[in-house]
Scaffold this motif. Structure first.
Motif, PDB file in Angstrom:
ATOM      1  N   GLY A 138       0.816  -1.211   0.000  1.00 36.51           N
ATOM      2  CA  GLY A 138       0.000   0.000   0.000  1.00 36.51           C
ATOM      3  C   GLY A 138       0.849   1.261   0.000  1.00 36.51           C
ATOM      4  O   GLY A 138       0.542   2.227  -0.711  1.00 36.51           O
ATOM      5  N   GLU A 139       1.922   1.250   0.813  1.00 39.33           N
ATOM      6  CA  GLU A 139       2.827   2.398   0.806  1.00 39.33           C
ATOM      7  C   GLU A 139       3.481   2.570  -0.558  1.00 39.33           C
ATOM      8  O   GLU A 139       3.641   3.691  -1.060  1.00 39.33           O
ATOM      9  CB  GLU A 139       3.900   2.214   1.880  1.00 39.33           C
ATOM     10  CG  GLU A 139       3.346   2.258   3.306  1.00 39.33           C
ATOM     11  CD  GLU A 139       4.427   1.964   4.340  1.00 39.33           C
ATOM     12  OE1 GLU A 139       5.568   1.657   3.913  1.00 39.33           O
ATOM     13  OE2 GLU A 139       4.135   2.040   5.546  1.00 39.33           O
ATOM     14  N   ARG A 140       3.844   1.424  -1.146  1.00 38.35           N
ATOM     15  CA  ARG A 140       4.436   1.494  -2.476  1.00 38.35           C
ATOM     16  C   ARG A 140       3.440   2.044  -3.493  1.00 38.35           C
ATOM     17  O   ARG A 140       3.795   2.846  -4.380  1.00 38.35           O
ATOM     18  CB  ARG A 140       4.892   0.096  -2.900  1.00 38.35           C
ATOM     19  CG  ARG A 140       5.505   0.028  -4.292  1.00 38.35           C
ATOM     20  CD  ARG A 140       6.778   0.811  -4.374  1.00 38.35           C
ATOM     21  NE  ARG A 140       7.387   0.699  -5.682  1.00 38.35           N
ATOM     22  CZ  ARG A 140       8.496   1.301  -6.040  1.00 38.35           C
ATOM     23  NH1 ARG A 140       9.122   2.095  -5.175  1.00 38.35           N
ATOM     24  NH2 ARG A 140       8.990   1.145  -7.248  1.00 38.35           N
ATOM     25  N   ILE A 141       2.192   1.644  -3.377  1.00 42.26           N
ATOM     26  CA  ILE A 141       1.153   2.169  -4.269  1.00 42.26           C
ATOM     27  C   ILE A 141       1.011   3.679  -4.083  1.00 42.26           C
ATOM     28  O   ILE A 141       0.865   4.437  -5.051  1.00 42.26           O
ATOM     29  CB  ILE A 141      -0.180   1.442  -4.019  1.00 42.26           C
ATOM     30  CG1 ILE A 141      -0.095  -0.009  -4.509  1.00 42.26           C
ATOM     31  CG2 ILE A 141      -1.335   2.154  -4.704  1.00 42.26           C
ATOM     32  CD1 ILE A 141      -1.310  -0.836  -4.169  1.00 42.26           C
ATOM     33  N   THR A 142       1.061   4.118  -2.816  1.00 43.11           N
ATOM     34  CA  THR A 142       0.964   5.555  -2.548  1.00 43.11           C
ATOM     35  C   THR A 142       2.121   6.315  -3.175  1.00 43.11           C
ATOM     36  O   THR A 142       1.931   7.360  -3.826  1.00 43.11           O
ATOM     37  CB  THR A 142       0.934   5.799  -1.031  1.00 43.11           C
ATOM     38  OG1 THR A 142      -0.175   5.083  -0.456  1.00 43.11           O
ATOM     39  CG2 THR A 142       0.794   7.283  -0.731  1.00 43.11           C
ATOM     40  N   LYS A 156       4.804   3.210 -14.701  1.00 43.62           N
ATOM     41  CA  LYS A 156       4.206   3.376 -13.373  1.00 43.62           C
ATOM     42  C   LYS A 156       2.750   2.908 -13.370  1.00 43.62           C
ATOM     43  O   LYS A 156       2.281   2.331 -12.378  1.00 43.62           O
ATOM     44  CB  LYS A 156       4.318   4.830 -12.931  1.00 43.62           C
ATOM     45  CG  LYS A 156       5.735   5.209 -12.465  1.00 43.62           C
ATOM     46  CD  LYS A 156       5.811   6.642 -12.026  1.00 43.62           C
ATOM     47  CE  LYS A 156       7.141   6.927 -11.331  1.00 43.62           C
ATOM     48  NZ  LYS A 156       8.301   6.521 -12.114  1.00 43.62           N
ATOM     49  N   GLU A 157       2.029   3.153 -14.457  1.00 46.71           N
ATOM     50  CA  GLU A 157       0.663   2.650 -14.545  1.00 46.71           C
ATOM     51  C   GLU A 157       0.648   1.121 -14.514  1.00 46.71           C
ATOM     52  O   GLU A 157      -0.188   0.508 -13.834  1.00 46.71           O
ATOM     53  CB  GLU A 157       0.010   3.158 -15.841  1.00 46.71           C
ATOM     54  CG  GLU A 157      -0.293   4.640 -15.863  1.00 46.71           C
ATOM     55  CD  GLU A 157      -1.517   4.988 -15.027  1.00 46.71           C
ATOM     56  OE1 GLU A 157      -2.198   4.054 -14.572  1.00 46.71           O
ATOM     57  OE2 GLU A 157      -1.781   6.188 -14.822  1.00 46.71           O
ATOM     58  N   ASP A 211       0.701  -3.870  -8.499  1.00 43.08           N
ATOM     59  CA  ASP A 211       0.688  -3.688  -7.040  1.00 43.08           C
ATOM     60  C   ASP A 211      -0.738  -3.638  -6.500  1.00 43.08           C
ATOM     61  O   ASP A 211      -1.013  -4.134  -5.397  1.00 43.08           O
ATOM     62  CB  ASP A 211       1.442  -2.411  -6.673  1.00 43.08           C
ATOM     63  CG  ASP A 211       2.942  -2.563  -6.860  1.00 43.08           C
ATOM     64  OD1 ASP A 211       3.400  -3.725  -6.954  1.00 43.08           O
ATOM     65  OD2 ASP A 211       3.653  -1.542  -6.935  1.00 43.08           O
ATOM     66  N   SER A 212      -1.659  -3.029  -7.241  1.00 44.76           N
ATOM     67  CA  SER A 212      -3.055  -3.003  -6.782  1.00 44.76           C
ATOM     68  C   SER A 212      -3.641  -4.410  -6.739  1.00 44.76           C
ATOM     69  O   SER A 212      -4.345  -4.773  -5.791  1.00 44.76           O
ATOM     70  CB  SER A 212      -3.880  -2.112  -7.712  1.00 44.76           C
ATOM     71  OG  SER A 212      -3.410  -0.783  -7.692  1.00 44.76           O
ATOM     72  N   MET A 213      -3.329  -5.219  -7.754  1.00 42.05           N
ATOM     73  CA  MET A 213      -3.789  -6.610  -7.747  1.00 42.05           C
ATOM     74  C   MET A 213      -3.188  -7.373  -6.576  1.00 42.05           C
ATOM     75  O   MET A 213      -3.882  -8.123  -5.880  1.00 42.05           O
ATOM     76  CB  MET A 213      -3.431  -7.255  -9.082  1.00 42.05           C
ATOM     77  CG  MET A 213      -3.931  -8.695  -9.251  1.00 42.05           C
ATOM     78  SD  MET A 213      -2.725  -9.922  -8.669  1.00 42.05           S
ATOM     79  CE  MET A 213      -1.396  -9.647  -9.824  1.00 42.05           C
ATOM     80  N   THR A 240      14.850   1.525  -3.727  1.00 41.22           N
ATOM     81  CA  THR A 240      13.839   2.587  -3.662  1.00 41.22           C
ATOM     82  C   THR A 240      14.446   3.971  -3.862  1.00 41.22           C
ATOM     83  O   THR A 240      13.864   4.826  -4.535  1.00 41.22           O
ATOM     84  CB  THR A 240      13.111   2.531  -2.311  1.00 41.22           C
ATOM     85  OG1 THR A 240      12.622   1.206  -2.107  1.00 41.22           O
ATOM     86  CG2 THR A 240      11.954   3.501  -2.273  1.00 41.22           C
ATOM     87  N   ALA A 241      15.631   4.169  -3.289  1.00 42.36           N
ATOM     88  CA  ALA A 241      16.265   5.485  -3.410  1.00 42.36           C
ATOM     89  C   ALA A 241      16.611   5.786  -4.869  1.00 42.36           C
ATOM     90  O   ALA A 241      16.367   6.896  -5.377  1.00 42.36           O
ATOM     91  CB  ALA A 241      17.522   5.543  -2.541  1.00 42.36           C
TER      92      ALA A 241
END
Length: 499
Positions: free
Chosen positions: A158-162, A272-273, A279-281, A308-309
């Motif tokens: 979820g954080e990654r999705i955000t 990203k899309e 990630d949403s799935m 991530t950085a």
């Protein structure tokens, strides 16, 4: 009995098998060949097939099966034989009696054996209970670990999705701004192309004016202020055209850079899309979702290419490049607009100065032409007066001929007087003086006639010069006013550049 069967099975499994002519070397296949349905990067394709295996003999091996006929087919070793008191007494009575004495136990040993069995049963039961408790605790812990891990993984996803949504929105906003800037660049490019093409019209008009002014005659081919202004206007138009071409090349190059940056943004946004969809799935999956599968060894497969950085730095770098290119494009748009405005003002000022020079030159030409016409009129009047005077002089000279003839006739007639009658009397003297006076008068009239004729010829030459000058002035006036100014008044210079 089970133990004996197991041993026979082991012997059958590890004993060498005598191959016969009718026995196939490869077991026959009785089923289909199966393999894993999907190939994974971390696991190769695996499969198996069903084959027919020859079973072991179903009869248990006992001491009664000592005859070789009971030996299974293909066994190279003899079957096991287990001695006992019944069968062994017939073969060796001493050995059987001694073995029977040795295999007997005492009562104490029998009781001790029971106590040992009790103790061992308690120990094993306690150990089993501890193991069972440990297993239950471990089950609870593993269940908690699994639940907590799944919850933590969902939270991290979820954080990654955000984060991905944030950067996706930033890239989308930046791409919209960049697309708008690219549209402005294209519009500026078209405006510069129209300005370059629009300068051709005024430049052609100025050159036509110079070509027309080359048709002036005589002294009218003067390097006046109009010609200087026209030459300066040609230089200004060509200079502005060169500036427009240079700016157009810069705008085209900047448009290419912006388009490349837009492609990077589109690629980043598309990635990203796609990542957001995955990630949403993954975030919506739970233990009751459909299509769950096990992928052996997937935890050892690491498809990641950055952390991530670096991911955030790459997105920020893409946005920074886009912002930098957009800032350059905005500055170029401002420079292009300023260049068009300044060049249009400069061209219009020079166009107005040239028109003013034409107006002044036309006014001067008209004034000089009017003065020449006035002088020509005066010359014409003077020529008319001189011609009248010449007529009067000729008439006066002709009028003096008759008195001259009379005087000459009188003198001729008096020469015919006889002898002494030919005296120089007052009449003779007067006649001679009259003839001399008439001759002197006629000589002076002829001198005046020659002077008048010279003045008349001079006036005619002056009139011809004035008429030629008037024709030159009229031609120059026609070129400047009717040809050049007609071209210049009918062409919208500012509209041609700023359109």
């Amino acid at each position: 009995m089970a133990k004996e069967v197991s041993m026979c099975t082991q012997l059958q499994q590890w004993s060498p098998v005598k191959e016969t002519a009718g026995t196939p070397s490869v077991p026959p296949q009785v089923g289909y060949c199966f393999h894993s349905p999907k190939k994974h990067p971390w696991r190769p394709i695996m499969g198996y097939e069903e084959i027919e295996v020859t079973p072991m003999p179903s009869q248990p091996i006992t001491n009664t099966m000592v005859d070789p006929c009971y030996t299974p087919a293909g066994m190279a070793a003899e079957p096991l034989r287990f001695p006992n008191l019944v069968t062994g007494f017939d073969r060796s009575p001493e050995h059987a009696a001694r073995a029977a004495l040795y295999t007997r136990y005492t009562q104490h040993e029998w009781n001790q054996n029971s106590i040992n069995n009790y103790n061992e049963s308690d120990a094993k039961r306690n150990y089993s209970e501890r193991v069972r408790n440990d297993i239950m605790r471990m089950l609870r812990e593993t269940d908690e670990i699994g639940t907590q891990g799944q919850r933590d993984s969902g939270r991290r996803i979820g954080e990654r999705i955000t984060d991905t949504t944030f950067w996706r929105n930033e890239v989308s906003i930046e791409m919209e701004r960049l697309v708008a800037t690219c549209e402005k660049l294209n519009e500026t490019r078209r405006q510069l192309e129209r300005a370059i093409a629009g300068i051709e019209g005024p430049l052609h008009i100025v050159q036509e004016c110079l070509y027309h002014r080359e048709k002036r005659q005589g002294v009218e081919q003067v390097h006046d202020a109009v010609e200087q202004s026209l030459l300066k206007e040609v230089a200004v138009l060509r200079e502005c055209q060169d500036k427009f071409r240079n700016m157009l090349e810069k705008v085209r190059q900047q448009a290419k850079n912006c388009r490349a940056t837009q492609h990077e943004l589109e690629t980043d946004m598309r990635n990203k899309e796609y990542a957001l969809g995955i990630d949403s799935m993954c975030h919506q999956l739970n233990n009751f979702s459909k299509g769950l599968q096990l992928y052996a060894g997937i935890e050892r497969y690491d498809p990641t290419v950055c952390d991530t950085a670096r991911w955030a730095a790459a997105s920020a770098a893409t946005l920074q490049r886009s912002q930098s290119e957009r800032a350059k494009a905005v500055q170029m748009l401002s420079d292009s607009e300023n260049l068009i405005n300044v060049s249009a003002t400069q061209i219009w000022d020079q166009w107005s100065n040239t028109n003013s020079a034409f107006t002044r030159r036309i006014a001067e030409t008209i004034e000089i032409k009017n003065k020449l016409q006035l002088h020509l009129h005066k010359i014409q009047q003077e020529i008319f007066e001189v011609e009248k005077t010449l007529e009067l002089l000729n008439k006066a000279i002709e009028d003096k001929l008759q008195p001259m003839k009379v005087a000459h006739t009188r003198l001729q007639a008096r020469t015919n007087r006889p002898h002494l009658e030919k005296c120089r009397d007052d009449a003779q003297n007067r006649l001679v003086r009259e003839v001399c006076e008439l001759q002197d008068t006629m000589e002076r009239l002829r001198t005046r006639l020659a002077a008048a004729e010279g003045a008349h010829q001079s006036l005619l030459a002056t009139r011809a010069g004035l008429e030629a000058a008037l024709r030159g002035k009229a031609n120059a006036l026609f070129i400047d006013r009717d040809q050049c100014m007609a071209l210049r008044r009918g062409y919208p210079v500012t509209a041609a550049i700023k359109s």
